[in-house]
Design a protein around this motif. Structure first.
Motif, mmCIF file in Angstrom:
data_model
loop_
_atom_site.group_PDB
_atom_site.id
_atom_site.type_symbol
_atom_site.label_atom_id
_atom_site.label_comp_id
_atom_site.label_asym_id
_atom_site.label_seq_id
_atom_site.Cartn_x
_atom_site.Cartn_y
_atom_site.Cartn_z
ATOM 1 N N UNK A 187 7.812 -3.308 -5.191
ATOM 2 C CA UNK A 187 6.598 -2.841 -5.840
ATOM 3 C C UNK A 187 6.702 -1.352 -6.219
ATOM 4 N N UNK A 188 7.494 -0.583 -5.508
ATOM 5 C CA UNK A 188 7.576 0.860 -5.740
ATOM 6 C C UNK A 188 7.931 1.190 -7.190
ATOM 7 N N UNK A 189 8.845 0.456 -7.790
ATOM 8 C CA UNK A 189 9.305 0.755 -9.143
ATOM 9 C C UNK A 189 8.591 -0.056 -10.218
ATOM 10 N N UNK A 190 7.733 -0.980 -9.829
ATOM 11 C CA UNK A 190 7.044 -1.783 -10.842
ATOM 12 C C UNK A 190 6.153 -0.883 -11.688
ATOM 13 N N UNK A 191 6.209 -1.069 -13.008
ATOM 14 C CA UNK A 191 5.527 -0.170 -13.926
ATOM 15 C C UNK A 191 4.880 -0.962 -15.049
ATOM 16 N N UNK B 133 -4.885 -3.998 -4.961
ATOM 17 C CA UNK B 133 -3.731 -4.818 -4.576
ATOM 18 C C UNK B 133 -2.821 -5.136 -5.749
ATOM 19 N N UNK B 134 -3.315 -4.979 -6.980
ATOM 20 C CA UNK B 134 -2.509 -5.305 -8.160
ATOM 21 C C UNK B 134 -1.869 -4.081 -8.798
ATOM 22 N N UNK B 135 -1.985 -2.918 -8.180
ATOM 23 C CA UNK B 135 -1.478 -1.683 -8.775
ATOM 24 C C UNK B 135 0.041 -1.701 -8.883
ATOM 25 N N UNK B 136 0.544 -1.008 -9.909
ATOM 26 C CA UNK B 136 1.980 -0.780 -10.010
ATOM 27 C C UNK B 136 2.396 0.255 -8.977
ATOM 28 N N UNK B 137 3.690 0.398 -8.763
ATOM 29 C CA UNK B 137 4.189 1.341 -7.782
ATOM 30 C C UNK B 137 4.048 2.772 -8.237
ATOM 31 N N UNK B 138 3.973 3.687 -7.273
ATOM 32 C CA UNK B 138 3.832 5.085 -7.683
ATOM 33 C C UNK B 138 5.124 5.623 -8.274
ATOM 34 N N UNK B 139 6.248 5.077 -7.898
ATOM 35 C CA UNK B 139 7.494 5.429 -8.579
ATOM 36 C C UNK B 139 7.503 4.925 -10.013
ATOM 37 N N UNK C 167 0.828 -1.216 0.000
ATOM 38 C CA UNK C 167 0.000 0.000 0.000
ATOM 39 C C UNK C 167 0.857 1.259 0.000
ATOM 40 N N UNK C 168 1.927 1.261 0.782
ATOM 41 C CA UNK C 168 2.831 2.406 0.811
ATOM 42 C C UNK C 168 3.487 2.608 -0.548
ATOM 43 N N UNK C 169 3.948 1.527 -1.158
ATOM 44 C CA UNK C 169 4.730 1.643 -2.385
ATOM 45 C C UNK C 169 3.870 1.863 -3.621
ATOM 46 N N UNK C 170 2.588 1.581 -3.531
ATOM 47 C CA UNK C 170 1.691 1.824 -4.663
ATOM 48 C C UNK C 170 0.821 3.051 -4.466
#
Length: 486
Positions: free
Chosen positions: A217-221, A185-191, A176-179
């Motif tokens: 997860x933070x960098x997943x795009x 729950x399946x969202x990419x990271x905000x970074x 949750x923090x990293x997205x």
């Protein structure tokens, strides 16, 4: 390069839509990324975001501590119990010696002294960060946490508002923090979502998103594949070999030639083969580009502590130092350090953790000054969650809201942002005595991760309409930009 199933399928779909010819010779997705945002972003400057994730849940209430009488007494009783002996409370004099000299409120601008009127200092192990705060290079953002909408104690108790899933779970709350998407729950990271939007603004083929701490997860795009490397340097794929490696194909030029033939562009007939070949080619190209740039760079003069986090931040500084050679105008980095899950033995463990954090961040800030990019690089902390205000023997349990540090020359530093929570102890007889407490010792956040992240994204160059797309729940909160960045 590690390729997980989701990334593998995503690349497969992209390959199916356009074939191998869609991708550049360097095996990345810049063409797709540029098409997605239609080249709307072009920058004449350089900026970098550096996320330092404190794995396990940092106890921010023993990191940023009041020393003024009434606030300290509330803190001491919560951390030591009503008897006031033992427990986890830091000594008042030790906190006051690390006092934070906050600036007064400026007309028309947020940020200033702590909102509760108290006087605060840092944990003694954070002395290097105190110097950054009092020098105007660091701000404290109060009581940040994962939220789906603003939540009060009464709403939490009554269950009348949606909450982030699996509150107080390490894995779920880290995601949750990293997205910044506790509703997905399946969202990419905000970074990663920022990188998808801005990647085409870079002129070079090197990766915009770099992890110094493996997969996250933070960098997943959706479009930009993050590049993972080691704090000591770029790991060479073993099959390339240079005579110094003896395992797999390190000393097998025939095997290396065969592998190169298998991944050569245009030689694969199946979509999954093409996707994997392109990913492997990208890993090789990135290795060659990044390692060549680092090898040609002059060494940093700034000393870094001999710790894992120190090594990670030193590598980030080195990568920033070769930004021109890599063709970078925007970069996003992810680092992490662990052992913050302090259920017991917290006094010693937390002091050691905070000391390593402060020393590494102070060195990194000094390195950005050496590189003449202090105003262009912003480092910030994140964590699974805060710790409980209530103690658990000689430790703390999983909490919710917590304070965070933002560091850099562009930060409107020497200020607190957001609302400081009450530190009153809730008792068994009166579990709701503290209005900021869930009733079980966890502090309810009053600043959302969305607001914290959107403020950083805005400084980074993301436009307001795209901010709303990246953070779709941001409109639920009263301020979309906390204005802790200049």
């Amino acid at each position: 390069m590690h390729l997980n199933r989701r990334d593998f399928l995503r690349k497969s779909l992209a390959a199916a839509l356009g074939g191998a010819g869609l991708f550049s010779a360097l095996g990345n997705l810049r063409v797709v990324a540029a098409a997605a945002n239609q080249g709307r972003y072009r920058f004449g400057d350089y900026k970098a975001l550096v996320c330092i994730f404190l794995g396990g849940g940092n106890d921010s209430f023993n990191s940023v501590v009041p020393y003024s009488s009434s606030e300290y007494n509330a803190y001491r009783q919560s951390r030591n119990g009503l008897a006031g002996a033992g427990g986890l409370a830091l000594q008042q004099a030790a906190v006051q010696a690390q006092n934070l000299d906050a600036l007064a409120l400026a007309a028309g601008l947020p940020g200033g002294p702590p909102s509760d009127g108290g006087s605060y200092g840092l944990h003694p192990s954070l002395a290097p960060l105190r110097a950054l705060f009092n020098g105007g290079q660091m701000a404290i953002v109060a009581n940040v946490g994962t939220l789906r909408q603003p939540t009060t104690q009464a709403q939490y108790q009554a269950g009348t508002v949606p909450l982030p899933p699996q509150l107080f779970s390490h894995d779920d709350q880290s995601i949750c923090w990293q997205t910044a998407r506790p509703d997905d729950a399946n969202a990419d990271g905000w970074g990663g979502r920022i990188a998808d939007l801005l990647y085409s603004a870079n002129s070079g083929p090197a990766p915009m998103s770099i992890s110094l701490s493996n997969e996250n997860r933070f960098l997943r795009a959706a479009l930009v594949n993050p590049y993972a490397m080691d704090a000591s340097g770029v790991d060479k794929m073993s099959y390339l070999g240079d005579g110094s490696e003896s395992w797999i194909m390190g000393d097998n030029p025939g095997g290396a030639a065969a592998y190169n033939a298998l991944i050569a562009e245009g030689t694969q007939t199946h979509v999954l083969e093409r996707a994997y070949a392109q990913a492997a080619s990208a890993a090789i190209d990135n290795y060659q580009i990044v390692s060549a740039a680092l090898d040609a760079a002059a060494p940093l003069a700034t000393p870094f502590p001999d710790t894992d986090l120190g090594a990670q931040l030193k590598m980030v500084a080195r990568l920033i130092g070769v930004r021109a050679a890599l063709g970078m105008s925007r970069q996003v980095f992810y680092l992490s350090t662990g052992d913050y899950d302090t259920h017991d033995g917290q006094i010693d463990t937390h002091a050691d953790n905070l000391g390593q954090l402060a020393q590494a961040l102070a060195a990194f800030q000094a390195a950005t000054i050496e590189l003449a990019v202090a105003n262009q690089v912003t480092a910030f902390t994140a964590s699974d969650f805060g710790r409980s205000l209530a103690v658990n023997g000689d430790g703390t349990d999983h909490g919710w809201g917590g304070h965070h540090f933002v560091i850099g020359g562009a930060v409107r530093g020497r200020r607190f942002y957001g609302r400081m929570p009450s530190l009153l102890q809730s008792t068994q007889a009166n579990p709701l005595a503290n209005p900021d407490d869930t009733g079980h010792g966890q502090i309810i956040p009053t600043t959302s991760v969305d607001q914290y992240a959107a403020t950083l994204a805005s400084w980074f160059g993301v436009g307001n309409s795209d901010i709303a797309d990246i953070f779709p729940n941001l409109h639920r909160f009263d301020a979309s930009n906390l204005r802790f960045m200049g």
